[in-house]
Every structure is written in structure tokens, then in C-alpha cells.
Write an enzyme that holds these catalytic residues in place. Sequence first.
Site, PDB file in Angstrom:
ATOM      1  N   ASN A 183     -10.027  -0.345   0.086  1.00 23.48           N
ATOM      2  CA  ASN A 183      -8.563  -0.268   0.058  1.00 23.48           C
ATOM      3  C   ASN A 183      -8.068  -0.794  -1.291  1.00 23.48           C
ATOM      4  O   ASN A 183      -8.205  -1.984  -1.576  1.00 23.48           O
ATOM      5  CB  ASN A 183      -8.019  -1.118   1.216  1.00 23.48           C
ATOM      6  N   HIS A 188      -3.267   7.062   2.629  1.00 25.29           N
ATOM      7  CA  HIS A 188      -3.686   5.771   2.075  1.00 25.29           C
ATOM      8  C   HIS A 188      -5.075   5.457   2.607  1.00 25.29           C
ATOM      9  O   HIS A 188      -5.350   5.625   3.796  1.00 25.29           O
ATOM     10  CB  HIS A 188      -2.683   4.693   2.491  1.00 25.29           C
ATOM     11  N   CYS A 242       0.814  -1.222   0.000  1.00 25.81           N
ATOM     12  CA  CYS A 242       0.000   0.000   0.000  1.00 25.81           C
ATOM     13  C   CYS A 242       0.844   1.267   0.000  1.00 25.81           C
ATOM     14  O   CYS A 242       0.350   2.349  -0.320  1.00 25.81           O
ATOM     15  CB  CYS A 242      -0.942   0.002   1.203  1.00 25.81           C
TER      16      CYS A 242
HETATM   17  O1  UT7 Z   1      -3.624  -1.246   3.679  1.00 28.33           O
HETATM   18  C1  UT7 Z   1      -3.004  -1.422   4.920  1.00 28.33           C
HETATM   19  C2  UT7 Z   1      -3.359  -2.670   5.553  1.00 28.33           C
HETATM   20  N1  UT7 Z   1      -4.692  -2.855   6.049  1.00 28.33           N
HETATM   21  C3  UT7 Z   1      -5.237  -2.141   7.036  1.00 28.33           C
HETATM   22  O2  UT7 Z   1      -4.851  -1.064   7.342  1.00 28.33           O
HETATM   23  C4  UT7 Z   1      -6.376  -2.758   7.781  1.00 28.33           C
HETATM   24  C5  UT7 Z   1      -6.166  -2.613   9.268  1.00 28.33           C
HETATM   25  N2  UT7 Z   1      -7.190  -3.214  10.083  1.00 28.33           N
HETATM   26  C6  UT7 Z   1      -8.487  -2.819  10.085  1.00 28.33           C
HETATM   27  O3  UT7 Z   1      -8.862  -1.957   9.312  1.00 28.33           O
HETATM   28  C7  UT7 Z   1      -9.424  -3.426  11.113  1.00 28.33           C
HETATM   29  O4  UT7 Z   1      -8.688  -4.160  12.046  1.00 28.33           O
HETATM   30  C8  UT7 Z   1     -10.504  -4.320  10.472  1.00 28.33           C
HETATM   31  C9  UT7 Z   1     -11.513  -3.456   9.706  1.00 28.33           C
HETATM   32  C10 UT7 Z   1      -9.884  -5.333   9.552  1.00 28.33           C
HETATM   33  C11 UT7 Z   1     -11.280  -5.069  11.561  1.00 28.33           C
HETATM   34  O5  UT7 Z   1     -11.810  -4.167  12.508  1.00 28.33           O
HETATM   35  P1  UT7 Z   1     -11.659  -4.475  14.076  1.00 28.33           P
HETATM   36  O6  UT7 Z   1     -12.412  -3.429  14.790  1.00 28.33           O
HETATM   37  O7  UT7 Z   1     -10.190  -4.585  14.367  1.00 28.33           O
HETATM   38  O8  UT7 Z   1     -12.426  -5.835  14.241  1.00 28.33           O
HETATM   39  P2  UT7 Z   1     -11.862  -7.254  14.739  1.00 28.33           P
HETATM   40  O9  UT7 Z   1     -10.903  -7.821  13.755  1.00 28.33           O
HETATM   41  O10 UT7 Z   1     -11.409  -7.130  16.154  1.00 28.33           O
HETATM   42  O11 UT7 Z   1     -13.194  -8.106  14.721  1.00 28.33           O
HETATM   43  C12 UT7 Z   1     -14.250  -7.843  15.637  1.00 28.33           C
HETATM   44  C13 UT7 Z   1     -15.322  -8.890  15.445  1.00 28.33           C
HETATM   45  C14 UT7 Z   1     -14.791 -10.310  15.524  1.00 28.33           C
HETATM   46  O12 UT7 Z   1     -15.760 -11.100  16.158  1.00 28.33           O
HETATM   47  P3  UT7 Z   1     -15.605 -11.496  17.728  1.00 28.33           P
HETATM   48  O13 UT7 Z   1     -14.292 -12.208  17.835  1.00 28.33           O
HETATM   49  O14 UT7 Z   1     -15.601 -10.176  18.458  1.00 28.33           O
HETATM   50  O15 UT7 Z   1     -16.792 -12.340  17.994  1.00 28.33           O
HETATM   51  C15 UT7 Z   1     -14.700 -10.735  14.069  1.00 28.33           C
HETATM   52  O16 UT7 Z   1     -14.813 -12.125  13.893  1.00 28.33           O
HETATM   53  O17 UT7 Z   1     -15.923  -8.756  14.140  1.00 28.33           O
HETATM   54  C16 UT7 Z   1     -15.879 -10.017  13.462  1.00 28.33           C
HETATM   55  N3  UT7 Z   1     -15.733  -9.752  12.030  1.00 28.33           N
HETATM   56  C17 UT7 Z   1     -16.784  -9.468  11.242  1.00 28.33           C
HETATM   57  N4  UT7 Z   1     -18.093  -9.399  11.495  1.00 28.33           N
HETATM   58  C18 UT7 Z   1     -18.906  -9.055  10.462  1.00 28.33           C
HETATM   59  C19 UT7 Z   1     -14.584  -9.702  11.297  1.00 28.33           C
HETATM   60  N5  UT7 Z   1     -14.877  -9.383  10.021  1.00 28.33           N
HETATM   61  C20 UT7 Z   1     -16.234  -9.250   9.957  1.00 28.33           C
HETATM   62  C21 UT7 Z   1     -17.127  -8.919   8.929  1.00 28.33           C
HETATM   63  N6  UT7 Z   1     -18.446  -8.821   9.222  1.00 28.33           N
HETATM   64  N7  UT7 Z   1     -16.712  -8.637   7.658  1.00 28.33           N
END
Ligand code: UT7
Length: 330
Positions: free
Chosen positions: A287, A257, A116
Amino acid sequence: MPPCSTVILGTGSYAPERVLTNAELSRMVDTSDEWIVTRSGIRERRIAAANESTSDMGVQAARRALADAKLTAADIDLLVVATVTPDLQMPAAACFIQQKLGLPGAAACFDVNAACSGFIYALDTACAMLSSGRYRRALVVGVEKLSSIVDWKDRTTCVLFGDGAGAVVVGTTDQPDVGLIGTRLGMISDSVDLLCIPNGGSNAPATPASIAAGSHFLKMKGKEVFKLAVRGMDEAARDILEHHHLRADQIALVIPHQANLRIIEAISQYLELPMERFFVNVDRYGNTSAASIPIALDEARRGGRIKAGDLTLLVAFGAGLTYGSALIRW
Ligand code: UT7
């Protein structure tokens, strides 16, 4: 030949026609519009057609940048393409773009892979080569077909990414204090496995078992990447400002980004710069990795968000984990 300054002469971007909405995604995997918007700010993304390649998209953006600069392919002697999704593993996507655009055979063409952060790495590379005096005009393209490396069964990643392309034409100038003022590039060590494609490279070639396990798709530890993205982008922004004796409030527009609206909001808070000074289009494209900054830059210019004399800060973060920032005076 003495070193000279480099300046952006034109910008262009391209997004595939097909729009994939959160509502459609919620019928493909266990997710919802509410979850995606709250956690990432993304509402929709563009997806390339099956027969539309990375180089096809790069060519579209490059043509628009050339038209904006009022130049033709014949004026270009350097092409640097930032991508992690080249048409083939070999040769470079730049070779296909060179051929389709009809660039002169003597033009140097190669790809840069810094995920990225790739566009800032490619821009810095092209500007350094132009400053050497050995090249006259460069095309710098950031382009991705991330839909080809996303696991459409993995809800933790497939909702985040999209396809697209952006390009700039860069030349040299005698005018002082205009153009690329400086860059800062770097990498946070010990984080290569936080965002990667485990199989398919020389260290772990794809096998029937790895393909069945989906290990040729992008894998991301989102939470860890989120924290490091905020840290890396904040540091890259602060370092470049300090190095050039500038305050954040002297930046007219930040082009970050576009990975996650919450990451952009965190950078806005850390830099104590209001969100109005940040360009945001992650809601429409998701993204797009190396394409995200040049698409945003082109939309910001065409939308009248950048005026002559303005200072623009580009700042990115990506797999590696690489980071980069660039300051441009218009
Ligand atoms: O380009 C550079 C690289 N990429 C990034 O910069 C991305 C960086 N990371 C992020 O943007 C965020 O961490 C995410 C958007 C990927 C995830 O957000 P988060 O607030 O960190 O959520 P999480 O991974 O902690 O997930 C929270 C919950 C989990 O369930 P439990 O364990 O709390 O029951 C996940 O399983 O949300 C669940 N989950 C979803 N639920 C519905 C994960 N993906 C999804 C989904 N829909 N698509």
C-alpha cells in the site's frame, strides 16, 4: 472564459530501488510470507533510501509524466501533490518538487492530504482549476515515503506499506466525451481514529514520552478499516456509475487503490465485474497510499491495458475515512 474538459496528457511513476520482501520482514517481526500473502496479497514493497525524500521520488515520477506528454517544466502552471508524508511539515512537498523540477515561479503549488484517496482528490482539484480557464496545464503527483511513518516493530502495520510515486500531466481539450468524465468524493464520519498518527500534530505535539511510546507512527484498526474500505469503495464506484448512467460492464479497467488484494476481490464481486477488469500490483508495492493509483495507472497505460476510447474507473479509500472515484475516457 467558459469551462472546458480536462484530459490526461501523460503519466509517469517511480519506485525506489530497494525491494523489501516478506521473507526479510519475517526476520524483523513475528510474521511469515504465508500470513502476509494470504491476508493481503502483498509479496514485496519498495523502500526509499534514507537520503531519498518524498519530493525526490515525486520529481522522478513527474519527469517521466512530462516526457510522456512531450512537455517540459516550462509548460506547467499548476502543481498539486497528494501526500501524507511531505518532506517537512511545512512548507508543502509541492514547493520542493517545484524547485527541483524548475517549474515557473508563477506556477501554483500546494499539497492535498486525503490519505489513500489523495490522488483522486488532487486530480479533481487540478481539473476544476483547469476547467476554470485560469490555468493551462497541471502536474498532479501522488507520492509517499510511508517507511518514515511506519512502526517497524508493529507487525500489524509494517508489513502492509511501501514507498513510491506516480504523476499525471493534465491539460484541456475541446473534444467532447474524452478525459475526466466526473468524480465523486466523500468521507465516512466518526472514523478518524481508525487510521491515524496520534502524536506530532498541533493537537498533540510530540513529546519525549509520546516518541518513546511510538505514538508518532501510523496506527490502524485493520479489521474495522477493511470493512469500511469495502463499503466506501463499493459506494463510490456505484454512485459514479449511476450518476453517469453507466453499467459496471461498460468499464474496461478499474484502477483501485492497492491496499489489500482481498478488498479488490470483494469490490470485484460486489460490482459483478471479473478480476481481469481490475488492475492489480499490490503484490509488488504493498500500500503506497496516495501514490498507489497513479503508479497503477502508469503501469496499466505502459502495459497496454488502456486503449483509446476505453472507460477507466479509479476508486480509492483511506484515512479519514475518505473515499473517491473518478471516471476517465481515453
Ligand atoms: O489504505 C487504506 C487503509 N488500509 C487498509 O485498507 C487495510 C485494511 N485492513 C486489512 O487489510 C486487514 O485487516 C489486515 C491485512 C490489516 C489484517 O487482516 P485480518 O484478516 O483483518 O487479520 P486480523 O487483524 O484479524 O488479525 C488476525 C490475526 C491476529 O491474531 P489472533 O488475534 O487471531 O491471535 C493478529 O494478531 O493475525 C495476527 N497478525 C499477524 N500475524 C502474522 C496481525 N498481523 C500479523 C502479521 N503476521 N503481520
